[in-house]
Scaffold this motif. Sequence first.
Motif, PDB file in Angstrom:
ATOM      1  N   LEU A 274       0.836  -1.195   0.000  1.00  0.00           N
ATOM      2  CA  LEU A 274       0.000   0.000   0.000  1.00  0.00           C
ATOM      3  C   LEU A 274       0.871   1.244   0.000  1.00  0.00           C
ATOM      4  O   LEU A 274       1.773   1.382   0.834  1.00  0.00           O
ATOM      5  N   ILE A 275       0.586   2.128  -0.949  1.00  0.00           N
ATOM      6  CA  ILE A 275       1.193   3.459  -0.965  1.00  0.00           C
ATOM      7  C   ILE A 275       0.081   4.444  -0.627  1.00  0.00           C
ATOM      8  O   ILE A 275      -0.887   4.579  -1.383  1.00  0.00           O
ATOM      9  N   LEU A 276       0.188   5.118   0.515  1.00  0.00           N
ATOM     10  CA  LEU A 276      -0.881   5.962   1.021  1.00  0.00           C
ATOM     11  C   LEU A 276      -1.011   7.261   0.242  1.00  0.00           C
ATOM     12  O   LEU A 276      -0.013   7.803  -0.263  1.00  0.00           O
ATOM     13  N   THR A 277      -2.240   7.764   0.156  1.00  0.00           N
ATOM     14  CA  THR A 277      -2.496   9.116  -0.348  1.00  0.00           C
ATOM     15  C   THR A 277      -3.035   9.931   0.811  1.00  0.00           C
ATOM     16  O   THR A 277      -4.027   9.575   1.422  1.00  0.00           O
ATOM     17  N   ASN A 278      -2.363  11.032   1.114  1.00  0.00           N
ATOM     18  CA  ASN A 278      -2.733  11.834   2.273  1.00  0.00           C
ATOM     19  C   ASN A 278      -3.453  13.121   1.918  1.00  0.00           C
ATOM     20  O   ASN A 278      -3.691  13.962   2.748  1.00  0.00           O
ATOM     21  N   ALA A 286       1.853   9.753  -5.024  1.00  0.00           N
ATOM     22  CA  ALA A 286       1.644   8.391  -4.540  1.00  0.00           C
ATOM     23  C   ALA A 286       1.493   7.420  -5.713  1.00  0.00           C
ATOM     24  O   ALA A 286       2.030   6.302  -5.682  1.00  0.00           O
ATOM     25  N   LYS A 287       0.753   7.833  -6.723  1.00  0.00           N
ATOM     26  CA  LYS A 287       0.554   6.956  -7.883  1.00  0.00           C
ATOM     27  C   LYS A 287       1.871   6.682  -8.595  1.00  0.00           C
ATOM     28  O   LYS A 287       2.158   5.539  -8.982  1.00  0.00           O
ATOM     29  N   ALA A 288       2.679   7.736  -8.763  1.00  0.00           N
ATOM     30  CA  ALA A 288       3.981   7.557  -9.429  1.00  0.00           C
ATOM     31  C   ALA A 288       4.858   6.606  -8.625  1.00  0.00           C
ATOM     32  O   ALA A 288       5.534   5.734  -9.192  1.00  0.00           O
ATOM     33  N   ARG A 289       4.828   6.763  -7.296  1.00  0.00           N
ATOM     34  CA  ARG A 289       5.631   5.885  -6.444  1.00  0.00           C
ATOM     35  C   ARG A 289       5.141   4.444  -6.551  1.00  0.00           C
ATOM     36  O   ARG A 289       5.954   3.500  -6.647  1.00  0.00           O
ATOM     37  N   ALA A 290       3.824   4.258  -6.548  1.00  0.00           N
ATOM     38  CA  ALA A 290       3.261   2.913  -6.661  1.00  0.00           C
ATOM     39  C   ALA A 290       3.619   2.273  -7.990  1.00  0.00           C
ATOM     40  O   ALA A 290       3.895   1.066  -8.073  1.00  0.00           O
ATOM     41  N   GLU A 291       3.629   3.042  -9.063  1.00  0.00           N
ATOM     42  CA  GLU A 291       3.987   2.513 -10.393  1.00  0.00           C
ATOM     43  C   GLU A 291       5.435   2.047 -10.426  1.00  0.00           C
ATOM     44  O   GLU A 291       5.768   1.031 -11.055  1.00  0.00           O
ATOM     45  N   GLN A 313       3.239   0.898   3.032  1.00  0.00           N
ATOM     46  CA  GLN A 313       2.974   1.852   4.106  1.00  0.00           C
ATOM     47  C   GLN A 313       1.796   1.411   4.984  1.00  0.00           C
ATOM     48  O   GLN A 313       1.214   2.219   5.704  1.00  0.00           O
ATOM     49  N   ASP A 314       1.454   0.125   4.889  1.00  0.00           N
ATOM     50  CA  ASP A 314       0.434  -0.440   5.776  1.00  0.00           C
ATOM     51  C   ASP A 314       1.154  -1.052   6.970  1.00  0.00           C
ATOM     52  O   ASP A 314       1.747  -2.126   6.866  1.00  0.00           O
ATOM     53  N   GLN A 353      -6.854   1.366  -6.851  1.00  0.00           N
ATOM     54  CA  GLN A 353      -7.035   2.559  -6.024  1.00  0.00           C
ATOM     55  C   GLN A 353      -8.212   2.381  -5.077  1.00  0.00           C
ATOM     56  O   GLN A 353      -9.291   1.929  -5.474  1.00  0.00           O
ATOM     57  N   SER A 354      -7.999   2.734  -3.813  1.00  0.00           N
ATOM     58  CA  SER A 354      -9.074   2.737  -2.811  1.00  0.00           C
ATOM     59  C   SER A 354      -9.023   4.059  -2.063  1.00  0.00           C
ATOM     60  O   SER A 354      -8.195   4.931  -2.366  1.00  0.00           O
ATOM     61  N   GLU A 355      -9.863   4.206  -1.084  1.00  0.00           N
ATOM     62  CA  GLU A 355      -9.883   5.444  -0.311  1.00  0.00           C
ATOM     63  C   GLU A 355      -8.610   5.639   0.500  1.00  0.00           C
ATOM     64  O   GLU A 355      -8.318   6.746   0.973  1.00  0.00           O
ATOM     65  N   PHE A 356      -7.817   4.548   0.658  1.00  0.00           N
ATOM     66  CA  PHE A 356      -6.582   4.637   1.429  1.00  0.00           C
ATOM     67  C   PHE A 356      -5.382   5.014   0.571  1.00  0.00           C
ATOM     68  O   PHE A 356      -4.443   5.619   1.057  1.00  0.00           O
ATOM     69  N   GLY A 357      -5.394   4.622  -0.674  1.00  0.00           N
ATOM     70  CA  GLY A 357      -4.258   4.882  -1.537  1.00  0.00           C
ATOM     71  C   GLY A 357      -4.214   3.887  -2.686  1.00  0.00           C
ATOM     72  O   GLY A 357      -5.254   3.431  -3.180  1.00  0.00           O
ATOM     73  N   TYR A 358      -3.002   3.519  -3.096  1.00  0.00           N
ATOM     74  CA  TYR A 358      -2.816   2.601  -4.221  1.00  0.00           C
ATOM     75  C   TYR A 358      -2.270   1.265  -3.704  1.00  0.00           C
ATOM     76  O   TYR A 358      -1.281   1.233  -2.963  1.00  0.00           O
ATOM     77  N   HIS A 359      -2.943   0.193  -4.100  1.00  0.00           N
ATOM     78  CA  HIS A 359      -2.574  -1.160  -3.675  1.00  0.00           C
ATOM     79  C   HIS A 359      -1.985  -1.932  -4.856  1.00  0.00           C
ATOM     80  O   HIS A 359      -2.435  -1.785  -5.997  1.00  0.00           O
ATOM     81  N   ILE A 360      -1.009  -2.774  -4.542  1.00  0.00           N
ATOM     82  CA  ILE A 360      -0.557  -3.819  -5.462  1.00  0.00           C
ATOM     83  C   ILE A 360      -0.843  -5.126  -4.736  1.00  0.00           C
ATOM     84  O   ILE A 360      -0.369  -5.333  -3.610  1.00  0.00           O
ATOM     85  N   ILE A 361      -1.646  -5.991  -5.359  1.00  0.00           N
ATOM     86  CA  ILE A 361      -2.195  -7.143  -4.639  1.00  0.00           C
ATOM     87  C   ILE A 361      -1.712  -8.450  -5.268  1.00  0.00           C
ATOM     88  O   ILE A 361      -1.686  -8.588  -6.500  1.00  0.00           O
TER      89      ILE A 361
END
Length: 635
Positions: A274-278, A286-291, A313-314, A353-361
């Motif tokens: 999880l990469i958080l979006t604050n 956050a999206k760039a970091r997650a990518e 970041q979870d 993408q969720s309300e918490f940020g960007y997930h890679i699952i």
Amino acid sequence: MFFDAVRSNKRVVQIFLALITLPFAFWGVDSYVRNSGAGTDLASVGDSKITMPQFDQAWRAQQDRMRQVLGTNFRPESMNNPEAKLAVLNALIDQRLLLLDAAKDRLGAGDDRLREVISKIPALQDNGQFSMARYQAALAAQGMSQPQFEAQMRQDLTLQQLVSAIGDTGIVSKTVTAVMLQIQSEVRQVAELRFAAEQFADQVKIDPVAAQKYYEENTKRFEIPEQTKAEYVVLSLDTLLDKAKVSDTEVAAWYESHKDRYQQAEERRASHILILTNGDGDKEKAKARAEEVLKEIQKSPARFAELAKQFSQDPGSAEKGGDLGFFARGTMVKAFEDAVFKARENEISGLVQSEFGYHIIKLTEIKAGKQRPLAEVRAEIEDELKRQAASRQFAEAAEVFSNMVYEQPDSLQPAAERFKLKIQQSGWLLRNPAPEALAALGQLGNPKVLASLFSDDSLKNKRNTEAVEIAPNTLLAARVIEHRPASTRPFDTVKAGIEAALKAQEAAVLARKAGEARLRELQQGSEDNAVWVLARNVSRADSGQVQGAALKAIFNADVQKLPAYVGAEVDGGNYMLYKIVKVSHPESVDDGRRKALQREYGTTLAQQDFAAYLAGLRQRYKININKSALESKER
């Protein structure tokens, strides 16, 4: 009730709902906005009426709530007074005002929101999935229809929208918080000088007739209250439950007709990064970091756990390589859940993408749904069928039990033999015990039971009391076996105690006078040659150091010039002088404490705003209360 789960919102909202919401099955928003009901109306809010049935429903629910909160300390007669009735009616008026205002502003809960909330109530789920069977069973247990329940839910959600909008305005500035912390955290170093009452005991002379006079003027203090001993029997659902029998055929038939209740839903195990979006400004970063992280994983899928520990970041799952364990549908946020339940085993998702940020699952394991076998659920079914059978038997047994103790009033033995009950015996019982003593009486600690035992019929004729419902599905009948009328202790037996009390009282007066005299001398500049002891640091935040009166005196003292002197009476008839020698403030205050104080004060301000909002509604809508109808209600 099981639908209380809907009230798991913000703390400030919970506080407001507790102030204006009675826990009963509401009549629905629509019926509150329109005129409804028949019969004599107790009040009107604008064009909307509050009817007798609505008040009765609220009254019963408030009694149930108080009974749950206070347990055996609850006394129904404490609510049977004009003040309690008016309080319930005013709560109904406040609800009506809020709902009328919500309707005016077109606030409400839509069907999608309603379905979402109901489906997430744990009591209505089976293995993490919403169960229609449990929903219907729960409604039946509460004696409610689906439309009634959903009307209540809509109302609760509507009230939450309105209350939350007001509650969110309770904001306290950092400057105000800093000033409050400055006041709360001030420390005053004090020394003590005690004027103990026992030091003056030898100076006290008690007039020989004083004890007799005190006795005659305070005879009630020396009364031995009326007491009685009783024997009693208790018929309860649990008594019948122990004797209930269920056959294998009944268990098998129930299982076949309720198989849907014993479905074990499919569960999936997943890991994520999880990469958080604050905030809106951080989303792109956050999206760039997650990518970037996703590219690393795509290069080396086997390093997923290692990269999760490094980048996720979870805090709950990062140290475990992103592992979230097994979960069923309805557990995770929708976007995350949809991605997991569409994936194949060992598949790695793109960005979700969720309300918490960007997930890679990564989906790591699938546990297929299955039908739980009869052998596994047999104990559950037997318990349920036994309870159903016992409930049916109790309804019949309760009537027979009540009739027997009434029709054969000279003994509890016939009822005990019929239902195989043990006749128990009490200790000495008081007519009106204190609340803490009432709780200690257990099953006999019921005001209605005690009132029956101390009735003329019970005391004079030694007849059985009526069968009293002391708890749901629990009846108790009792019978007096010994009685002591109220009496007064003879003077000779209490004389020594009275003289000791009068002597202690006079010694305390002398201690206070001596302390006050010394305080005046010190405040006027007299030489301080006393032996002060027990220097300590005292603050408002840690008020346990000294008693309330002393704390107030210490912090009311003028400390422009030190040392400063104050005095206060404390427990035991002692008088204490305090010498304030130093005033200080901490260099820094814990950030957690600052935030807690800011939240607490914010809640207080929000409550004041809410009270003002309600007061404004009461001015805006015409309110009429039918006081004569309210007073004539027989409870």
